[in-house]
Design a protein around this motif. Structure first.
Motif, short mmCIF file in Angstrom:
data_model
loop_
_atom_site.label_atom_id
_atom_site.label_comp_id
_atom_site.label_asym_id
_atom_site.label_seq_id
_atom_site.Cartn_x
_atom_site.Cartn_y
_atom_site.Cartn_z
N ILE A 9 27.29 -6.93 -91.97
CA ILE A 9 27.46 -6.38 -90.63
C ILE A 9 27.18 -7.49 -89.61
O ILE A 9 26.09 -8.06 -89.60
CB ILE A 9 26.51 -5.19 -90.41
N PRO A 10 28.17 -7.81 -88.76
CA PRO A 10 27.96 -8.85 -87.75
C PRO A 10 26.75 -8.54 -86.87
O PRO A 10 26.52 -7.40 -86.46
CB PRO A 10 29.25 -8.81 -86.93
N GLY A 11 25.93 -9.57 -86.63
CA GLY A 11 24.77 -9.42 -85.78
C GLY A 11 23.49 -9.03 -86.50
O GLY A 11 22.43 -9.01 -85.90
N TYR A 12 23.58 -8.72 -87.79
CA TYR A 12 22.40 -8.36 -88.57
C TYR A 12 22.05 -9.49 -89.53
O TYR A 12 22.93 -10.12 -90.12
CB TYR A 12 22.65 -7.08 -89.38
N ALA A 13 20.76 -9.73 -89.69
CA ALA A 13 20.29 -10.81 -90.58
C ALA A 13 20.61 -10.48 -92.04
O ALA A 13 20.65 -9.31 -92.43
CB ALA A 13 18.79 -10.99 -90.41
N GLU A 14 20.84 -11.52 -92.82
CA GLU A 14 21.05 -11.38 -94.26
C GLU A 14 20.05 -12.25 -95.00
O GLU A 14 19.70 -13.33 -94.54
CB GLU A 14 22.47 -11.79 -94.63
N HIS A 15 19.57 -11.78 -96.12
CA HIS A 15 18.64 -12.52 -96.95
C HIS A 15 19.44 -13.22 -98.04
O HIS A 15 20.06 -12.58 -98.87
CB HIS A 15 17.62 -11.55 -97.56
N ILE A 16 19.43 -14.55 -98.01
CA ILE A 16 20.21 -15.33 -98.96
C ILE A 16 19.26 -16.24 -99.73
O ILE A 16 18.39 -16.89 -99.15
CB ILE A 16 21.28 -16.16 -98.23
N ILE A 17 19.44 -16.31 -101.05
CA ILE A 17 18.57 -17.12 -101.91
C ILE A 17 19.40 -18.21 -102.58
O ILE A 17 20.49 -17.95 -103.08
CB ILE A 17 17.92 -16.24 -103.00
N GLN A 18 18.88 -19.43 -102.59
CA GLN A 18 19.51 -20.54 -103.31
C GLN A 18 18.71 -20.75 -104.58
O GLN A 18 17.52 -21.04 -104.53
CB GLN A 18 19.49 -21.81 -102.46
N ARG A 19 19.35 -20.56 -105.72
CA ARG A 19 18.64 -20.66 -106.99
C ARG A 19 19.58 -21.22 -108.05
O ARG A 19 20.77 -20.93 -108.05
CB ARG A 19 18.18 -19.26 -107.40
N GLY A 20 19.06 -21.95 -109.00
CA GLY A 20 19.85 -22.49 -110.10
C GLY A 20 20.11 -21.44 -111.17
O GLY A 20 19.54 -20.35 -111.16
N ASN A 21 20.99 -21.76 -112.11
CA ASN A 21 21.27 -20.86 -113.23
C ASN A 21 20.00 -20.61 -114.03
O ASN A 21 19.22 -21.53 -114.29
CB ASN A 21 22.32 -21.46 -114.16
N ASN A 22 19.78 -19.36 -114.40
CA ASN A 22 18.59 -18.97 -115.16
C ASN A 22 17.30 -19.41 -114.48
O ASN A 22 16.33 -19.78 -115.13
CB ASN A 22 18.66 -19.52 -116.59
N ARG A 23 17.31 -19.42 -113.15
CA ARG A 23 16.17 -19.81 -112.32
C ARG A 23 15.70 -21.24 -112.54
O ARG A 23 14.55 -21.58 -112.31
CB ARG A 23 15.02 -18.84 -112.50
N GLN A 24 16.60 -22.08 -113.00
CA GLN A 24 16.28 -23.50 -113.16
C GLN A 24 16.25 -24.16 -111.79
O GLN A 24 16.84 -23.67 -110.83
CB GLN A 24 17.31 -24.19 -114.04
N PRO A 25 15.56 -25.30 -111.68
CA PRO A 25 15.54 -26.00 -110.39
C PRO A 25 16.96 -26.34 -109.93
O PRO A 25 17.83 -26.69 -110.73
CB PRO A 25 14.76 -27.29 -110.68
N THR A 26 17.18 -26.22 -108.62
CA THR A 26 18.50 -26.50 -108.06
C THR A 26 18.69 -28.00 -107.81
O THR A 26 19.80 -28.50 -107.94
CB THR A 26 18.65 -25.74 -106.73
N PHE A 27 17.62 -28.69 -107.45
CA PHE A 27 17.73 -30.10 -107.10
C PHE A 27 16.91 -30.95 -108.07
O PHE A 27 15.81 -30.58 -108.44
CB PHE A 27 17.22 -30.33 -105.68
N ALA A 28 17.47 -32.11 -108.44
CA ALA A 28 16.80 -32.99 -109.38
C ALA A 28 15.95 -34.05 -108.68
O ALA A 28 15.07 -34.64 -109.31
CB ALA A 28 17.84 -33.68 -110.26
#
Length: 53
Positions: A9-28
């Motif tokens: 919905i435009p104007g409403y906040a969204e909760h977005i998560i950045q996560r690797g596959n199987n909760r592995q670290p995203t950055f090395a």
């Protein structure tokens, strides 16, 4: 059965998560984190969205 599309919905906040596959670290390394933060800020400005955290 696939998941139904999320409602955005435009104007409403969204909760977005950045996560690797199987909760592995995203950055090395720290350079990867810095590059991601740079691109996140760049595209937030381009598409006029606010990053809260």
């Amino acid at each position: 059965m696939p998941r139904r599309p999320r409602v955005s919905i435009p104007g409403y906040a969204e909760h977005i998560i950045q996560r690797g596959n199987n909760r592995q670290p995203t950055f090395a390394c720290d350079e990867g984190i810095k590059a991601y933060a740079y691109w996140l800020c760049e595209y937030a400005e381009k598409f006029e969205v606010s990053i809260h955290a």
